[in-house]
Design an enzyme around this catalytic site. Structure first.
Site, PDB file in Angstrom:
ATOM      1  N   VAL A 144       0.823  -1.055   0.021  1.00 16.85           N
ATOM      2  CA  VAL A 144      -0.071  -0.109   0.029  1.00 16.85           C
ATOM      3  C   VAL A 144       0.746   1.213   0.032  1.00 16.85           C
ATOM      4  O   VAL A 144       1.861   1.469   1.026  1.00 16.85           O
ATOM      5  CB  VAL A 144      -1.069   0.250   1.333  1.00 16.85           C
ATOM      6  CG1 VAL A 144      -1.681   1.363   1.249  1.00 16.85           C
ATOM      7  CG2 VAL A 144      -1.826  -1.369   1.212  1.00 16.85           C
ATOM      8  N   ASP A 155     -10.991 -10.209   9.472  1.00 19.33           N
ATOM      9  CA  ASP A 155      -9.436 -10.025   9.932  1.00 19.33           C
ATOM     10  C   ASP A 155      -9.363  -8.709  10.393  1.00 19.33           C
ATOM     11  O   ASP A 155      -8.532  -7.720  10.372  1.00 19.33           O
ATOM     12  CB  ASP A 155      -8.530  -9.864   8.560  1.00 19.33           C
ATOM     13  CG  ASP A 155      -7.113 -10.031   8.886  1.00 19.33           C
ATOM     14  OD1 ASP A 155      -6.870 -10.721  10.239  1.00 19.33           O
ATOM     15  OD2 ASP A 155      -6.079  -9.928   8.226  1.00 19.33           O
TER      16      ASP A 155
END
Length: 392
Positions: free
Chosen positions: A42, A190
């Site tokens: 990212v 998650d």
């Protein structure tokens, strides 16, 4: 990549606007790595719509204007997540981001698929030796200053705990976002502090990373999901026919971690994770184990590791909570039996969050204005009884 690493600049032809579905050519400048892992990377980036910019330049030239021309319209910053394309695991994330819309879920602005040169010693690529071309999906999302994990670590280094009012603001938004997600039967799978983005200057929270998320159905799903320290006990036992309330356990772990300044259950391996849980909740009963996985033959940690009741144990571990409401909330979320585990909708209504209704700021830090604002869809999901509890 550190913030000092060389800027990456590239042009890509088919960038889709998630709102309008328009496809345009963009120039993209990535200048800071925000995160990386098995999923990909990212990066923080700014973007320019070249089709719109070139149209403005053409208009300027046709008007024969004497000035220097239109300014470049940079958009961003964005958090650009790059993951390998053409896999079910990755495309599911895009599908979920395209249909979800909530102020506490990360927003997808653009997406595109393009080739990226990656290091590959076995590559015979004559153009760039040692590299190979791979097709990647790029998700261009809103960018927040930091993760909740960074905030916990920052206070830990100062030997302090995040102010309780901040914890309440973050926890409520986390529950509000997950209530929306669960109403569509989407399970994040998650939830952990590194997948929760925040802006400490205004106490805004948004959930990110839907790489493991799935819209659950009546078919079995993989049990080996969710990061170990936040994994619900039924998953540890191998339950495959689970529901969205596995996320609720993870949320309880995250709230507990903010309160303690450290991970609540930190087992050295998946089985020892169950032992860590039993230190707070006591041993799991045989019925819960059987219903989770009839063929489970691992250790049950059946010996009680503390004296007194489970509630007294919670009060001992979470000494920073000086009120019953906070303890009751944690006990409701951190519950063995998923059917008895507190739903996100009911957890939102906990009196522990009442402080948020009567203040618009805390020590000069403003609270998000939309905490107790609900869309018609929200109201339908909440129901009249819960709405009455949440009415300011």
């Amino acid at each position: 990549m550190s913030s000092s690493q060389q800027v990456q600049e590239y042009t890509t032809s088919e960038v889709t606007n998630n709102l309008t579905q328009e496809v345009n050519k963009f120039y993209i400048k990535e200048y800071k790595r925000l995160g990386h892992g098995a999923f990909g990377v990212v990066s923080k980036a700014y973007m320019v719509n070249l089709d719109k910019h070139n149209a403005k330049m053409k208009q300027h030239q046709e008007n024969k204007s004497s000035d220097n021309g239109p300014e470049t319209d940079w958009e961003g910053p964005f958090a650009v997540k790059r993951v390998l394309a053409q896999t079910e695991y990755k495309s599911r994330e895009l599908a979920i981001l395209k249909v979800t819309n909530h102020p506490n879920l990360i927003k997808l602005y653009y997406y595109f698929i393009d080739y990226v040169l990656t290091k590959d010693k076995s590559s015979t690529n004559s153009t760039v030796p040692g590299y190979s071309k791979q097709l990647y999906l790029h998700l261009c999302m809103e960018c927040l200053p930091q993760t909740l994990m960074h905030e916990i670590v920052k206070y830990n280094k100062l030997q302090k705990i995040i102010p309780t009012f901040h914890i309440k603001a973050y926890s409520y938004q986390l529950l509000k976002a997950m209530s929306y997600l669960h109403s569509t039967n989407i399970c994040h799978r998650d939830i952990k502090p590194s997948n929760v983005l925040i802006d400490p200057d205004n106490l805004i929270l948004k959930i990110c990373d839907f790489g493991s998320a799935k819209q659950l159905d009546n078919y079995p799903s993989i049990a080996y999901i969710c990061s170990r320290f936040y994994r619900a006990p039924e998953l540890i036992l191998g339950k495959s026919q689970y529901h969205v309330n596995i996320d609720n356990w993870s949320i309880g772990c995250v709230i507990g971690e903010m309160l303690l300044g450290k991970i609540v259950f930190q087992g050295a391996d998946p089985i020892l994770q169950l032992r860590e849980i039993s230190k707070l909740l006591g041993p799991p009963d045989k019925r819960f184990v059987f219903l989770s996985n009839p063929s489970y033959d691992g250790p049950l940690f059946s010996e009680k590791l503390f004296s007194g009741s489970v509630k007294e144990r919670f009060q001992s571990v979470f000494r920073c909570l000086d009120d019953e409401d906070g303890i009751d909330l944690l006990m409701g979320l951190l519950c063995y039996d998923p059917d008895k585990r507190l739903s996100c909708l009911d957890a939102m209504c906990s009196p522990w969050f009442d402080d948020l209704k009567h203040k618009d700021s805390y020590e000069g830090i403003p609270l998000p204005k939309d905490l107790f604002e609900f869309t018609e869809y929200d109201r339908l999901v909440l129901g009249e009884a819960r709405l009455a509890k949440l009415t300011i």
